[in-house]
Design an enzyme around this catalytic site. Structure first.
Site, PDB file in Angstrom:
ATOM      1  N   LEU A 167      49.948 -23.003 -32.334  1.00 20.84           N
ATOM      2  CA  LEU A 167      50.491 -22.258 -31.193  1.00 20.84           C
ATOM      3  C   LEU A 167      50.916 -23.210 -30.086  1.00 20.84           C
ATOM      4  CD1 LEU A 167      47.686 -19.552 -30.978  1.00 20.84           C
ATOM      5  CD2 LEU A 167      50.076 -19.097 -31.542  1.00 20.84           C
TER       6      LEU A 167
ATOM      7  N   LYS B 121      41.203 -16.298 -27.961  1.00 20.82           N
ATOM      8  CA  LYS B 121      41.416 -17.463 -28.833  1.00 20.82           C
ATOM      9  C   LYS B 121      40.048 -18.099 -29.070  1.00 20.82           C
ATOM     10  CE  LYS B 121      44.597 -21.325 -29.498  1.00 20.82           C
ATOM     11  NZ  LYS B 121      43.692 -22.323 -29.975  1.00 20.82           N
TER      12      LYS B 121
ATOM     13  N   GLU C 214      39.333 -16.795 -37.815  1.00 22.85           N
ATOM     14  CA  GLU C 214      38.572 -17.946 -37.352  1.00 22.85           C
ATOM     15  C   GLU C 214      37.113 -17.832 -37.777  1.00 22.85           C
ATOM     16  OE1 GLU C 214      40.695 -19.852 -35.788  1.00 22.85           O
ATOM     17  OE2 GLU C 214      39.591 -21.245 -34.498  1.00 22.85           O
TER      18      GLU C 214
ATOM     19  N   LYS D 190      50.912 -12.232 -28.241  1.00 21.99           N
ATOM     20  CA  LYS D 190      51.822 -12.143 -29.388  1.00 21.99           C
ATOM     21  C   LYS D 190      52.805 -10.994 -29.181  1.00 21.99           C
ATOM     22  CE  LYS D 190      48.271 -13.815 -32.568  1.00 21.99           C
ATOM     23  NZ  LYS D 190      47.319 -13.517 -33.647  1.00 21.99           N
TER      24      LYS D 190
ATOM     25  N   CYS E 123      12.443 -51.077 -10.972  1.00 18.52           N
ATOM     26  CA  CYS E 123      12.468 -49.636 -10.685  1.00 18.52           C
ATOM     27  C   CYS E 123      12.811 -49.416  -9.207  1.00 18.52           C
ATOM     28  CB  CYS E 123      11.107 -49.019 -10.998  1.00 18.52           C
ATOM     29  SG  CYS E 123      11.006 -47.287 -10.497  1.00 18.52           S
TER      30      CYS E 123
ATOM     31  N   CYS F 209       9.359 -47.795  -7.535  1.00 12.46           N
ATOM     32  CA  CYS F 209       8.084 -48.501  -7.385  1.00 12.46           C
ATOM     33  C   CYS F 209       8.223 -50.019  -7.475  1.00 12.46           C
ATOM     34  CB  CYS F 209       7.075 -48.010  -8.426  1.00 12.46           C
ATOM     35  SG  CYS F 209       7.520 -48.482 -10.106  1.00 12.46           S
TER      36      CYS F 209
HETATM   37  S1  IVH Z   1      47.526 -16.951 -34.348  1.00 14.37           S
HETATM   38  C1  IVH Z   1      50.947 -17.833 -35.766  1.00 14.37           C
HETATM   39  N1  IVH Z   1      45.512 -15.828 -33.102  1.00 14.37           N
HETATM   40  O1  IVH Z   1      44.362 -21.184 -32.790  1.00 14.37           O
HETATM   41  C2  IVH Z   1      49.997 -18.476 -34.941  1.00 14.37           C
HETATM   42  N2  IVH Z   1      45.310 -18.132 -33.688  1.00 14.37           N
HETATM   43  O2  IVH Z   1      46.586 -23.091 -32.182  1.00 14.37           O
HETATM   44  C3  IVH Z   1      48.806 -18.916 -35.669  1.00 14.37           C
HETATM   45  N3  IVH Z   1      43.182 -19.142 -33.067  1.00 14.37           N
HETATM   46  O3  IVH Z   1      44.897 -22.495 -35.972  1.00 14.37           O
HETATM   47  C4  IVH Z   1      47.545 -18.473 -35.225  1.00 14.37           C
HETATM   48  N4  IVH Z   1      42.279 -17.342 -32.176  1.00 14.37           N
HETATM   49  O4  IVH Z   1      42.613 -21.593 -35.415  1.00 14.37           O
HETATM   50  C5  IVH Z   1      45.986 -16.957 -33.642  1.00 14.37           C
HETATM   51  N5  IVH Z   1      43.806 -14.676 -32.018  1.00 14.37           N
HETATM   52  C6  IVH Z   1      44.274 -15.811 -32.568  1.00 14.37           C
HETATM   53  C7  IVH Z   1      43.521 -17.012 -32.594  1.00 14.37           C
HETATM   54  C8  IVH Z   1      44.079 -18.163 -33.157  1.00 14.37           C
HETATM   55  C9  IVH Z   1      42.094 -18.621 -32.476  1.00 14.37           C
HETATM   56  C10 IVH Z   1      43.318 -20.565 -33.480  1.00 14.37           C
HETATM   57  C11 IVH Z   1      43.622 -20.751 -34.936  1.00 14.37           C
HETATM   58  C12 IVH Z   1      44.897 -21.526 -34.998  1.00 14.37           C
HETATM   59  C13 IVH Z   1      44.986 -22.113 -33.636  1.00 14.37           C
HETATM   60  C14 IVH Z   1      46.453 -22.258 -33.254  1.00 14.37           C
END
Ligand code: IVH
Length: 675
Positions: free
Chosen positions: A85, A120, A181, A297, A415, A418
């Site tokens: 990302l 995340k 994850e 997203k 020290c 002391c």
């Molecule tokens: S989407 C298409 N959603 O972040 C994008 N990733 O920097 C791919 N991650 O490798 C991932 N929470 O380990 C997405 N809600 C979430 C996430 C998430 C954690 C981590 C994942 C990925 C990394 C990307």
């Protein structure tokens, strides 16, 4: 051996029963049966399968124990790459991302587009492939194109179903690749590290490393012993079902029995999404897991398709990262502190700097080697990091900013308190002052003895401890119990009321349970957990003092260094004298008379904590309850006495209502604790 049909149907029923209740427990966090009932059913299934091996199926709940170690991980090619990302570090950057999305889709600059916001979670990205509902293969993300086959390891993670759907009417898609994850909750991480400390194994630096290290084990029986969790956030390959948006994808995952964060939301506009991000992000320190931000997203898959991918990151998503917990500032000087065990620790005096909303003036430098290995010099610009409640630390110097006037640090040879010569053992990084009468050590020890985790004597903090030592009123912790009103009135800042309050606090502490006294003695390696374990086993100070190293080491969770530290401590005549004087004044030195469980205000009561509390973290609440003799468990059951509920309490509240468990808030808990 042929399997009698009634055994076959019993095994099938047990499998279904266990699968459903494991899902209630690990995915919905809302169990319907007791742990004992679950264990009994599992034991019966193990028994049946042992008798008739033909009954074992790949998706049997007995198969979560890990498989034989493999020599290496096999590569797995991701048919659809596992992307990363792009990051945004503030609202302006998220707005830029959004503007680019609109431009690309040829929409009006300020128009709205549906967004999904997700936490995340900081762990390890994995792909889990189900074929006809059965877990077929699990893989790490690797470089995004090729990962590692970790199927046996994934099978040991309780919240990853071995078969989908777990319940309900929906049928499983013929091919369904779940992405998500694997992580360790903060509580699980702390417990794991505590256990490792007890066994004198190296500690994990953070939950992410611990999760990654646990998943990437060639021996999956090791993974099976790690309390890993999983949250799904996306789909890879999907055949036999149609989804048209991220929101539907999350719904599908949920319907199939895959855990999805309860904090995911869908919004019609960027403004609403950002406001949710702001609220959620303010809770950073009270989350049950480590997170590094939120993911926004574009909801509609058709729009995602049109937006496509640049490099390795999709245009349709962005990671809105938490404010950094690291900043740069100047290292003005390096001082040294003498701790209660005589360890001399260097610390950084910093030009004050705001890190994530907290002004930091000092940071730890750990020890001499830490400074020399990183070549940290006085006058350097340095990177300082701060995480949650942890003490800030200097990470590294910024060498490019050097002007030439920076001075290397020289560890003092005497020290600072002391004046005695300091020593450093060859195989240790720590430098010590070995003078047991050193006033700095003594003051730190008094402060530690009186601290909340140990004897909990109100009004006896760092400053007062130092005053008592400087005035020559206490030469060890037992002297506290002989202090008089007149002596205290002679100290700066003490009037009658304050002196009375402190004396009353000291008097009250005589009734603290034995494990707290043991912890307060300040024996190296004997913190709260070890003290409780030792007390549980030996019950009285006399029995512990008489124990040999072998006997202590034989106690579950104790290592040889801890055993040696305890016996060495009791072998010292000056320590024996302190213990004798504590006994004479009436401090609790055994569990039978006033044990931890009977002593506290919450003795015999069982608590479950849920939701976000206003003032205390869950760890603090837990500590207080345990300290008052109560028990804290994870799940609400008939034996729960109180559910302590904060904001957003989730399913536990419903369950408590169903079982007629008393629900209390933070204030009521404090009242029960007598605070
Ligand atoms: S989407 C298409 N959603 O972040 C994008 N990733 O920097 C791919 N991650 O490798 C991932 N929470 O380990 C997405 N809600 C979430 C996430 C998430 C954690 C981590 C994942 C990925 C990394 C990307």
């Amino acid at each position: 051996m042929t399997v009698p049909p009634d055994m076959e149907s019993e095994a099938r029923e047990l499998r279904e029963f266990l699968r459903y209740h494991s899902y209630r427990y690990h995915v919905l966090d809302s169990p319907e049966i007791s742990d004992g009932e679950y264990d009994r059913a599992l034991a019966r299934l193990v028994e049946l399968e042992g008798e008739y091996p033909g009954l074992v199926t790949a998706d049997s709940p007995t198969q979560r124990v890990g498989a034989a170690p493999s020599p290496e991980f096999e590569p797995v090619l991701h048919e659809q790459p596992m992307l990363s990302l792009d990051d945004a570090f503030d609202v302006a950057q998220v707005r830029q991302w959004h503007a680019r999305v609109l431009r690309f889709l040829e929409r009006e600059p300020d128009s709205d587009i549906e967004l999904v916001v997700e936490p995340k979670v900081d762990g390890l990205a994995v792909s889990i492939l189900y074929r006809d509902g059965a877990l077929d293969r699990a893989a790490t993300r690797g470089d995004g194109y090729t990962g590692e086959n970790i199927t046996p390891n994934a099978r040991t993670i309780r919240s990853i179903p071995l078969r989908i759907p777990v319940e309900g009417a929906r049928t499983a898609p013929s091919v369904c690749e779940v992405r998500g994850e694997v992580y360790l909750s903060l509580q699980a991480f702390e417990r794991l590290n505590q256990e490792r400390a007890g066994r004198e194994e190296s500690l994990f630096a953070n939950p992410r490393n611990a999760a990654a290290g646990s998943v990437r084990q060639l021996d999956s029986t090791i993974t099976a012993r790690r309390p890993l969790s999983f949250l799904g956030y996306g789909l890879g390959r999907l055949e036999g079902a149609t989804v048209t948006s991220q929101w539907e994808a999350l719904q599908l995952l949920r319907d199939l029995g895959i855990p999805v964060s309860g904090d995911v939301r869908r919004f019609a506009s960027l403004g609403e999404a950002l406001s949710y991000c702001r609220d959620w992000m303010a809770r950073r320190d009270s989350l049950a897991y480590e997170a590094d931000g939120m993911v926004l997203k574009v909801n509609d898959f058709e729009l995602q398709e049109r937006l496509g991918v640049v490099g390795r990151a999709p245009r349709w998503a962005v990671a809105f990262k938490f404010a950094p917990r690291e900043e740069m500032t100047r290292l003005l000087d390096i001082g040294v502190n003498v701790g209660r065990t005589g360890v001399v620790t260097p610390y950084a005096v910093l030009e004050p700097v705001n890190i994530g909303g907290v002004i930091v003036r000092q940071a730890t430098l750990h020890n001499e080697d830490y400074i020399s290995e990183r070549d940290i010099r006085i006058g350097d610009t340095v990177v300082v990091a701060r995480a949650g409640d942890v003490i800030p630390r200097v990470v590294a110097p910024v060498v490019s900013r050097r002007t030439g006037g920076e001075q290397p640090f020289v560890m003092p040879t005497q020290c600072p308190s002391c004046g005695q010569g300091l020593i450093r053992a060859e195989d240790e990084a720590a430098t010590y002052c070995t003078n047991s009468a050193c006033p700095a050590q003594l003051a730190r020890h008094i402060e530690y003895f009186a601290s909340r985790g140990a004897m909990d004597i109100e009004g006896l903090g760092e400053r007062v401890s130092q005053q008592l030592v400087d005035a020559g009123l206490v030469r060890d912790v037992a002297h506290l119990y002989h202090l008089s009103q007149d002596q205290l009135l002679g100290l700066e800042g003490f009037a009658e009321k304050r002196a009375e309050g402190l004396l009353a606090g000291i008097e009250d502490s005589k009734a603290r349970p034995f494990w707290r006294v043991l912890m307060g003695l300040g024996i190296r390696r004997v913190g709260g957990v070890v003290a409780q374990t030792l007390v549980e086993h030996f019950r009285s100070l006399d029995r512990l003092a008489a124990a040999t190293e072998e006997e202590i080491e034989a106690v579950h969770g104790m290592g040889p260094h801890t055993a040696a530290a305890v016996t060495q401590w009791f072998a010292q005549p000056s320590n024996q004298a302190v213990v004798d004087r504590l006994r004479r004044v009436g401090v609790t030195l055994e569990q039978e008379s006033v044990g931890a469980a009977e002593a506290g205000a919450l003795a015999g009561r069982t608590f479950v904590i849920t939701g976000r509390l206003a003032h205390l973290t869950r760890a603090q609440v837990r500590e207080r309850i345990l300290g008052a003799g109560g028990k804290v468990t994870e799940t609400v059951s008939r034996s729960t006495d109180y559910l302590v509920a904060g904001e957003d309490p989730g399913s536990k509240l419903e369950r408590a209502a169903k079982l007629e468990v008393t629900v209390i808030g933070e204030d009521e808990l404090l009242r029960l604790l007598g605070e």
